[in-house]
Design a protein around this motif. Structure first.
Motif, PDB file in Angstrom:
ATOM      1  N   UNK A   1       0.811  -1.223   0.000  1.00 45.58           N
ATOM      2  CA  UNK A   1       0.000   0.000   0.000  1.00 45.58           C
ATOM      3  C   UNK A   1       0.838   1.264   0.000  1.00 45.58           C
ATOM      4  N   UNK A   2       1.965   1.237   0.673  1.00 46.91           N
ATOM      5  CA  UNK A   2       2.847   2.406   0.710  1.00 46.91           C
ATOM      6  C   UNK A   2       4.265   1.960   1.001  1.00 46.91           C
ATOM      7  N   UNK A   3       5.227   2.709   0.505  1.00 41.17           N
ATOM      8  CA  UNK A   3       6.626   2.458   0.807  1.00 41.17           C
ATOM      9  C   UNK A   3       7.065   3.483   1.837  1.00 41.17           C
ATOM     10  N   UNK A   4       7.309   2.992   3.052  1.00 39.40           N
ATOM     11  CA  UNK A   4       7.664   3.888   4.156  1.00 39.40           C
ATOM     12  C   UNK A   4       9.142   3.832   4.497  1.00 39.40           C
ATOM     13  N   UNK A   5       9.759   2.678   4.305  1.00 44.40           N
ATOM     14  CA  UNK A   5      11.194   2.542   4.551  1.00 44.40           C
ATOM     15  C   UNK A   5      11.712   1.347   3.759  1.00 44.40           C
ATOM     16  N   UNK A   6      13.013   1.327   3.575  1.00 43.76           N
ATOM     17  CA  UNK A   6      13.641   0.262   2.790  1.00 43.76           C
ATOM     18  C   UNK A   6      15.044   0.028   3.326  1.00 43.76           C
ATOM     19  N   UNK A   7      15.340  -1.219   3.681  1.00 44.15           N
ATOM     20  CA  UNK A   7      16.677  -1.601   4.122  1.00 44.15           C
ATOM     21  C   UNK A   7      17.164  -2.724   3.216  1.00 44.15           C
TER      22      UNK A   7
ATOM     23  N   UNK B   1      11.250  -4.324   3.363  1.00 41.95           N
ATOM     24  CA  UNK B   1      10.373  -3.189   3.112  1.00 41.95           C
ATOM     25  C   UNK B   1       9.520  -2.911   4.344  1.00 41.95           C
ATOM     26  N   UNK B   2       9.420  -1.628   4.692  1.00 41.96           N
ATOM     27  CA  UNK B   2       8.555  -1.189   5.796  1.00 41.96           C
ATOM     28  C   UNK B   2       8.817  -1.980   7.073  1.00 41.96           C
ATOM     29  N   UNK B   3      10.089  -1.970   7.495  1.00 49.21           N
ATOM     30  CA  UNK B   3      10.490  -2.641   8.744  1.00 49.21           C
ATOM     31  C   UNK B   3      10.151  -4.123   8.729  1.00 49.21           C
ATOM     32  N   UNK B   4      10.307  -4.748   7.566  1.00 48.61           N
ATOM     33  CA  UNK B   4      10.125  -6.186   7.466  1.00 48.61           C
ATOM     34  C   UNK B   4       8.722  -6.648   7.155  1.00 48.61           C
ATOM     35  N   UNK B   5       7.849  -5.739   6.741  1.00 47.73           N
ATOM     36  CA  UNK B   5       6.489  -6.127   6.351  1.00 47.73           C
ATOM     37  C   UNK B   5       6.524  -7.070   5.152  1.00 47.73           C
ATOM     38  N   UNK B   6       7.413  -6.799   4.197  1.00 52.20           N
ATOM     39  CA  UNK B   6       7.660  -7.682   3.063  1.00 52.20           C
ATOM     40  C   UNK B   6       9.167  -7.802   2.864  1.00 52.20           C
TER      41      UNK B   6
END
Length: 491
Positions: free
Chosen positions: A429-435, A447-452
């Motif tokens: 739904x949204x890209x909030x962070x990426x590591x 993606x998003x603190x490990x959401x995906x």
């Protein structure tokens, strides 16, 4: 240290070590050799086995064929670490030397009881006509390095085919439980449950999950590598089903790995659960296993590969090795979904920071600062504004794209053999962070603190380790990049 090994086991271990020595220079010369991921010293690595925190040390065993870059009679290789960053390759733990395992010491798990480490594993046996027998076996150690094989403790129940393997054992309220991956006589994947009071005598309770059970339709012909554990008030079953058909963005690899969230009733031997969710959206992820450490963290490590999927096309085969493990990941359950984040200790890999900037993007596509690095960590945070798309390219072989209009995250990579690209995509739904952890020939995106999560092996032009950024739309974000240490695996 008492030596329990038979003459046959000593001979097999000696032969394996000779192969390691014979090919060591060829392996080391491979420009695709990874810098901070676990790999085989030679030959083929696959499933992580026996993950355990024991006497102040993390142990990670692994399926290993030292004699070829193809699947064969598996050994148990062995890595240890005290900090999840610096690893040591230990002597071989198990070799397929006895009658009950002569065609392979297959996958399994480890537990501690009364100060001793117990390894539970599948002994694979085949006759001259390739007919299979399977035995769930145990080996015991008082130091975690030298193991005495006790032989089979569980034989094949009549309701399954010989595709019955990968025991995972745990303790609850003074009783021991075991789940085993299975195939029913009807050719359907299932998970079998056993219990024991002494780790020697096991009671069979039947199947607790599987195809056409608990509200599932047909769901694969074999379920491998089950792992059942409690996390944040729920019982999580991780499993690797084989035989799922692709469904849009789902199940696009040959075999899948994912989880169910539910509740295990040990008394009634039932497991009620919800839907199946893939653990990793990338190209290369299979047979994950978890362990509980002294801090109470549930840590997962997976095999960054998939059996029978393009294995013959990996360029590392020319250098006598294939496959690697993922980085250790901490699991958390948030609103019914497993989140995976790199363990905190991985920050110790950071050697120097090559970039730490706030990036401003206007309406047109902008080329952002390019950096180079074979081993890097990249973090994007504080994303603000109205980005229509966001792209990161890694050399000539890999690209991540987030399409904000379609709400899709996509990882593209160059095929191993053909000069074309393939992709894996998930809804976001949204890209909030990426590591991102980029190693010489692998990439893991959180993606998003490990959401995906996306995991993949990537083989591009070896001397092209550039990283480039681009975005459409207006906004800003914070970009940090670190070069990572390349001396974390000792032999």
């Amino acid at each position: 240290m008492m030596d329990f090994r038979t003459d046959r086991e000593k001979q097999l271990m000696k032969e394996a070590e000779a192969v390691v020595q014979r090919h060591s220079q060829v392996v080391k010369a491979d420009p695709n050799r990874l810098t901070y991921h676990l790999m085989p010293p030679v030959g083929l690595l696959n499933d992580p086995n026996g993950l355990i925190y024991y006497k102040g040390v993390y142990h990670v065993f692994f399926q290993w064929n030292p004699f070829a870059t193809e699947h064969g009679a598996k050994f148990w290789g062995h890595y240890t670490t005290t900090d999840l960053v610096t690893w040591k390759l230990e002597p071989i733990a198990l070799a397929p030397s006895e009658w009950f395992e002569k065609n392979g010491c297959y996958s399994g798990s480890a537990i501690e009881k009364d100060g001793e480490m117990f390894l539970f594993y599948t002994g694979n046996v085949k006759d001259e006509n390739n007919n299979r027998e399977t035995f769930q076996c145990v080996a015991v150690s008082n130091d975690g390095f030298s193991f005495q094989k006790k032989g089979p403790v569980v034989t094949l129940p009549e309701c399954y085919t010989a595709h019955f393997r990968d025991p995972k054992v745990w303790e609850k309220n003074g009783k021991w439980y075991m789940v085993v991956g299975a195939q029913s006589l009807h050719g359907e994947g299932e998970v079998a449950l056993f219990s024991s009071l002494d780790l020697e005598n096991w009671k069979f309770h039947g199947s607790i999950a599987g195809s056409k059970m608990n509200g599932l339709d047909e769901f694969g012909y074999m379920w491998e590598c089950p792992d059942l554990f409690s996390l944040d008030g729920a019982d999580v079953l991780i499993v690797s089903p084989q035989g799922l058909n692709a469904d849009g963005f789902l199940y696009n690899n040959l075999y899948q790995s994912g989880y169910f969230i539910g509740k295990l009733d040990e008394i009634e031997a039932t497991y009620e659960h919800g839907s199946f969710t893939e653990l990793d959206r990338g190209f290369d992820f299979y047979a994950p296993q978890t362990m509980l450490d002294d801090e109470g963290r549930r840590i997962l490590i997976g095999w960054m590969g998939v059996p029978e999927e393009n294995e013959e096309d990996h360029p590392t085969i020319q250098h006598q090795w294939i496959h690697c493990m993922t980085l250790p990941r901490k699991l958390e359950l948030k609103e019914g979904k497993l989140y995976q984040t790199p363990v905190e200790e991985l920050k110790k890999l950071r050697k120097e920071q090559s970039l730490n900037e706030k990036i401003e993007v206007c309406s047109d596509k902008v080329q952002l600062p390019s950096v180079k690095g074979a081993a890097i960590e990249l973090v994007i945070q504080d994303i603000q504004g109205e980005f229509e798309s966001f792209e990161i390219s890694f050399g000539d072989a890999c690209r991540f794209v987030y399409d904000a209009n379609e709400r899709l995250a996509t990882l593209e990579r160059k095929r191993f053999k053909e000069d074309s690209f393939e992709s894996r995509t998930c809804k976001l739904d949204s890209l909030e962070s990426l590591q991102i952890y980029k190693d010489t020939s692998s990439i893991e995106l959180f993606l998003n603190e490990g959401q995906e999560v996306f995991s993949a092996r990537v083989f591009g032009t070896v001397d092209d380790q550039s990283i480039a950024f681009a975005a459409d739309g207006g906004g800003r974000f914070k970009l940090s990049i670190w070069c990572l240490s390349s001396s974390t695996i000792k032999r």
